[in-house]
Design a protein around this motif. Sequence first.
Motif, PDB file in Angstrom:
ATOM      1  N   GLU A 124       0.911  -1.285  -0.124  1.00 21.58           N
ATOM      2  CA  GLU A 124      -0.104  -0.027  -0.148  1.00 21.58           C
ATOM      3  C   GLU A 124       0.904   1.196  -0.089  1.00 21.58           C
ATOM      4  N   LYS A 125       2.139   1.323  -0.264  1.00 21.95           N
ATOM      5  CA  LYS A 125       3.109   2.441  -0.576  1.00 21.95           C
ATOM      6  C   LYS A 125       2.488   3.087  -1.811  1.00 21.95           C
ATOM      7  N   THR A 126       2.692   4.175  -2.014  1.00 24.42           N
ATOM      8  CA  THR A 126       2.368   5.008  -3.205  1.00 24.42           C
ATOM      9  C   THR A 126       3.675   5.499  -3.868  1.00 24.42           C
ATOM     10  N   ASN A 127       3.580   5.572  -4.977  1.00 21.89           N
ATOM     11  CA  ASN A 127       4.826   6.173  -5.817  1.00 21.89           C
ATOM     12  C   ASN A 127       5.349   7.400  -5.163  1.00 21.89           C
ATOM     13  N   GLU A 128       4.506   8.357  -4.801  1.00 21.13           N
ATOM     14  CA  GLU A 128       5.223   9.598  -4.350  1.00 21.13           C
ATOM     15  C   GLU A 128       5.948   9.560  -3.040  1.00 21.13           C
ATOM     16  N   GLN A 129       5.588   8.454  -2.166  1.00 24.90           N
ATOM     17  CA  GLN A 129       6.160   8.226  -0.930  1.00 24.90           C
ATOM     18  C   GLN A 129       7.539   7.754  -1.264  1.00 24.90           C
ATOM     19  N   VAL A 130       7.777   6.748  -2.225  1.00 26.39           N
ATOM     20  CA  VAL A 130       8.789   5.958  -2.723  1.00 26.39           C
ATOM     21  C   VAL A 130       9.826   7.256  -3.475  1.00 26.39           C
ATOM     22  N   VAL A 131       9.571   8.066  -4.094  1.00 30.93           N
ATOM     23  CA  VAL A 131       9.988   9.311  -4.828  1.00 30.93           C
ATOM     24  C   VAL A 131      10.499   9.810  -3.870  1.00 30.93           C
ATOM     25  N   ALA A 132       9.751  10.530  -2.784  1.00 30.71           N
ATOM     26  CA  ALA A 132      10.516  11.137  -1.441  1.00 30.71           C
ATOM     27  C   ALA A 132      11.836  10.427  -0.806  1.00 30.71           C
ATOM     28  N   VAL A 133      11.559   9.295  -0.608  1.00 34.41           N
ATOM     29  CA  VAL A 133      12.528   8.522   0.139  1.00 34.41           C
ATOM     30  C   VAL A 133      13.949   8.462  -0.831  1.00 34.41           C
ATOM     31  N   CYS A 134      13.599   8.106  -2.131  1.00 33.05           N
ATOM     32  CA  CYS A 134      14.706   7.811  -3.127  1.00 33.05           C
ATOM     33  C   CYS A 134      15.460   9.035  -3.275  1.00 33.05           C
ATOM     34  N   LYS A 135      14.733  10.366  -3.350  1.00 28.88           N
ATOM     35  CA  LYS A 135      15.537  11.453  -3.479  1.00 28.88           C
ATOM     36  C   LYS A 135      16.407  11.902  -2.062  1.00 28.88           C
ATOM     37  N   ASN A 136      15.721  11.689  -0.881  1.00 32.12           N
ATOM     38  CA  ASN A 136      16.584  11.822   0.130  1.00 32.12           C
ATOM     39  C   ASN A 136      17.766  11.038   0.382  1.00 32.12           C
ATOM     40  N   SER A 137      17.743   9.653  -0.268  1.00 30.49           N
ATOM     41  CA  SER A 137      18.934   8.780  -0.314  1.00 30.49           C
ATOM     42  C   SER A 137      19.770   9.117  -1.375  1.00 30.49           C
ATOM     43  N   SER A 138      19.401  10.212  -2.256  1.00 34.54           N
ATOM     44  CA  SER A 138      20.247  10.504  -3.342  1.00 34.54           C
ATOM     45  C   SER A 138      20.259   9.323  -4.427  1.00 34.54           C
ATOM     46  N   SER A 139      19.298   8.407  -4.512  1.00 38.19           N
ATOM     47  CA  SER A 139      19.196   7.514  -5.392  1.00 38.19           C
ATOM     48  C   SER A 139      19.391   7.827  -6.805  1.00 38.19           C
ATOM     49  N   PRO A 140      20.076   7.224  -7.836  1.00 35.84           N
ATOM     50  CA  PRO A 140      19.888   7.464  -9.280  1.00 35.84           C
ATOM     51  C   PRO A 140      18.896   6.927  -9.975  1.00 35.84           C
ATOM     52  N   HIS A 141      17.936   6.064  -9.193  1.00 38.72           N
ATOM     53  CA  HIS A 141      16.970   5.618 -10.147  1.00 38.72           C
ATOM     54  C   HIS A 141      15.717   6.287  -9.596  1.00 38.72           C
ATOM     55  N   THR A 142      15.525   7.414  -9.106  1.00 36.41           N
ATOM     56  CA  THR A 142      14.355   7.974  -8.709  1.00 36.41           C
ATOM     57  C   THR A 142      13.388   8.103  -9.997  1.00 36.41           C
ATOM     58  N   HIS A 143      14.165   8.416 -11.155  1.00 37.08           N
ATOM     59  CA  HIS A 143      13.107   8.728 -12.293  1.00 37.08           C
ATOM     60  C   HIS A 143      12.395   7.549 -12.762  1.00 37.08           C
ATOM     61  N   LEU A 144      12.392   6.034 -11.961  1.00 42.16           N
ATOM     62  CA  LEU A 144      11.964   5.107 -12.430  1.00 42.16           C
ATOM     63  C   LEU A 144      10.356   5.095 -11.854  1.00 42.16           C
ATOM     64  N   PHE A 145      10.147   6.134 -10.860  1.00 42.22           N
ATOM     65  CA  PHE A 145       8.861   6.105 -10.329  1.00 42.22           C
ATOM     66  C   PHE A 145       8.089   7.384 -10.506  1.00 42.22           C
TER      67      PHE A 145
END
Length: 560
Positions: free
Chosen positions: A336-357
């Motif tokens: 039940e996680k949303t893409n918005e939540q995942v994008v926020a976490v990935c941005k905070n962790s400086s993930s290069p894969h944020t664009h996937l979501f």
Amino acid sequence: MNSDTQVSSIVLGPAPSVQIPVADEDAFGDHGDSASLGAINPDYSNSSVPQSSGGVSEEPFTTYLDENHAVPEEKYSCFSFRKLWVFTGPGLLMSVVDPGNIECDLQSGALAGFKLLWVLLLATIVGVLLQTLAARLGVVTGLHLAEVCYRQYPRVPRILLWLMVELAIIGVDMQEVIGSAIAINLLSAGRIPLWGGVLITIADTLAFLFLDSYGLRKLEAFFGFIFTVMALTFGYEYVTVKPSQTQVLKGMFLPSCSDCHTPQIMQAVAIVGAIVMPHNIYLHSALVKSRHIDRAKRQEVREANKYFFIDSCIALFVSFIINTCVISVFAEAFFEKTNEQVVAVCKNSSSPHTHLFPDDNSTLAVDIYKGGVVLGCYFGPAALYIWAVGILAAGQSSTMTGTYSGQFVMEGFLNLKWSRFARVILTRSIAIIPALLVAVFQDVEHLTGLNDILNVLQSLQLPFALIPILTYTSLQPVMSEFANGLGLRIVGGIVVLIICSINMYFVVVYVQDVGHVVLYVVAAVVSIAYLSFVFYLGWQCFIALGMSFLDSGHTRTIWD
């Protein structure tokens, strides 16, 4: 004949004739190329199994496995670790967890939380049942399932059955190619493109042939190592995420699926297809032939059945633990996680894969590629790389089992001998071409989408292993005192009905969803042919299970 004097008809005398219906010879070909067990295998040279009416004589059949490991002779006891060690190995090869299996698990957790763990448990229990029957067929008869099908089914159904099993094997090989390519891409931090990972999987072929030359026991040891790697990697993810143990146990032992809709139901069916893979049933019935068993001695046969059963239980239990870890990790962290939540976490962790979501409020959809990415975003880079190592290990295991299965199936159904190199090159070429095209011209989502299609394919192919193994292990002329009892025949019949009904539902739904008229007609014709063939096999199976009222009168004895 009483139970004290009744000995396997394969060894001493024929059991009562069982009638199995077949279509007209003109329509389905003859059985002239069938041979008795005595003509095929030297172990049955003194057998009184009914001979072929045509008196066909064949050269002794040489199995793909030339090795025959001796069982230590020691005074009979209820259990011996020394003997268990000799019989341990085939279970490891047949219970592999492949990349398609992992993708099915993670999607189950992300879509339904812990609610489908009980389906995983039931699928594993069904797997134990079917693999026990497969091992028993090989031990008692000295023939693997494809060889038995070659000698008992008419020509046209036999060839169709071979094509269906080959399709399942190619599907598994494609999943290995896809899984390995994604794992290589993740481990290289994207430096190696997906199409490069697909090409690198060609090296799997050479590695397999190199390892295979060292013998079966070395190969079994390597599979033990692969299982250990997968258990450690996915176990690490489980410990890192820390799923709720209460929810895990509740989902496993309290069957329910509240608020489940079509996606969750389809995922439940996919779990069954991913756990009980059709080609592994053929594989297991052949691998047990690598242990030397004197089939003239009932005690040795019983003992082999017992130890192979233990081997299967241990291997499938480890497989169950690995699958449980993956489902639980994604159920706990991403249900039940949303893409918005995942994008926020990935941005905070400086993930290069944020664009996937997509940065919206839609529900997160994951696959084996995105699964590793979100694990890295939430739990650090180590979680991503360890996930990739586990996927790579899963891919390597399916490479080897697919090759062995393909060799046994081709030799059994067609009585055709191919070199190992030729077989590997053929299946890998067929698997690489579509995966390479998708990797070059599309993106990772289309590549993992191909994995989803292949999981459905495995489920659709399941009847073509389930029905034959249940048919022949239920026949007393084949198995004698080791034939399935009434309770097992009833349970097996119920499983056949459930699996075939589910597949029928999928076929109907698929045809209804086809939009174009031409595609609709083609899909309808293929679906009718598929269902007709399943009905034909099921019809023979249920007569073998004792439902003689289904016999239309046009029958012939199974060993004719």
